[in-house]
Design a protein around this motif. Structure first.
Motif, mmCIF file in Angstrom:
data_model
loop_
_atom_site.group_PDB
_atom_site.id
_atom_site.type_symbol
_atom_site.label_atom_id
_atom_site.label_comp_id
_atom_site.label_asym_id
_atom_site.label_seq_id
_atom_site.Cartn_x
_atom_site.Cartn_y
_atom_site.Cartn_z
ATOM 1 N N HIS A 193 18.817 3.935 3.901
ATOM 2 C CA HIS A 193 18.940 2.663 4.624
ATOM 3 C C HIS A 193 17.534 2.106 4.820
ATOM 4 O O HIS A 193 16.679 2.795 5.416
ATOM 5 C CB HIS A 193 19.582 2.878 6.005
ATOM 6 N N CYS B 239 19.699 -4.767 6.757
ATOM 7 C CA CYS B 239 19.746 -3.413 6.217
ATOM 8 C C CYS B 239 20.318 -3.443 4.814
ATOM 9 O O CYS B 239 21.354 -4.054 4.568
ATOM 10 C CB CYS B 239 20.606 -2.520 7.115
ATOM 11 N N ARG C 87 29.252 2.042 4.170
ATOM 12 C CA ARG C 87 27.900 1.623 4.547
ATOM 13 C C ARG C 87 27.418 0.567 3.565
ATOM 14 O O ARG C 87 27.331 0.800 2.378
ATOM 15 C CB ARG C 87 26.947 2.815 4.509
ATOM 16 N N THR D 269 21.438 -0.712 1.776
ATOM 17 C CA THR D 269 21.737 0.705 1.590
ATOM 18 C C THR D 269 21.778 1.039 0.105
ATOM 19 O O THR D 269 22.200 0.226 -0.719
ATOM 20 C CB THR D 269 23.090 1.072 2.239
#
Length: 153
Positions: free
Chosen positions: A149, A135, A116, A137
């Motif tokens: 997130h 986004c 991620r 993370t």
């Protein structure tokens, strides 16, 4: 949930924020994230799972302009988790369940994994229209099984 996490999510009053746990379980989502993606708070606690939503919910398929790219990233993230801990029965059960319920999940049997990370996500949001969100993370050092997130438009 520790109170500090709730306060942190609430502090993002202009940015959608999701807190995901192992197997992409949705641990928490602020109000704007629930408006942007899905009302995860309305989902029974044992079913609040980002991968499950991504592969099985029609609203997820219509929300993401490049749904196939996003769905593959979720699948690759699950592969990374199960590879790190083969004894993780929760992730293994989720993978088995999604394989049985989603044709796409079962077809993508590549061996790629995905961590991620930052990315741009294109959405076709019913009330808002087309938009792209970025986004970022974050994984708390004190809780490496969770990932925050935060999305910005």
């Amino acid at each position: 949930m520790r109170p500090g996490r709730d306060w942190l999510l609430a502090a993002f009053d202009c940015q959608p924020a999701l807190l995901l746990g192992r197997s992409t379980d949705v641990l928490a989502a602020n109000v704007i994230a629930r408006a942007l993606f899905a009302d995860f708070a309305a989902v029974p606690p044992g079913e609040r799972n980002y991968a499950r939503w991504m592969f099985l919910a029609e609203d997820a398929r219509s929300l993401f302009v490049d749904w196939e790219v996003r769905a593959r990233a979720v699948l690759e993230s699950l592969r990374l988790e199960i590879g790190a801990d083969r004894r993780d029965r929760g992730t293994a059960a989720l993978i088995t369940d999604l394989r049985a319920q989603s044709a796409e999940f079962g077809q993508w049997d590549e061996r790629r994994v995905h961590h991620r990370a930052c990315r741009a996500i294109r959405l076709r949001h019913p009330p808002v229209g087309d938009l792209t969100v970025d986004c970022e993370t974050f994984t708390p050092a004190a809780d490496p099984d969770t990932t925050l997130h935060v999305y910005t438009a």
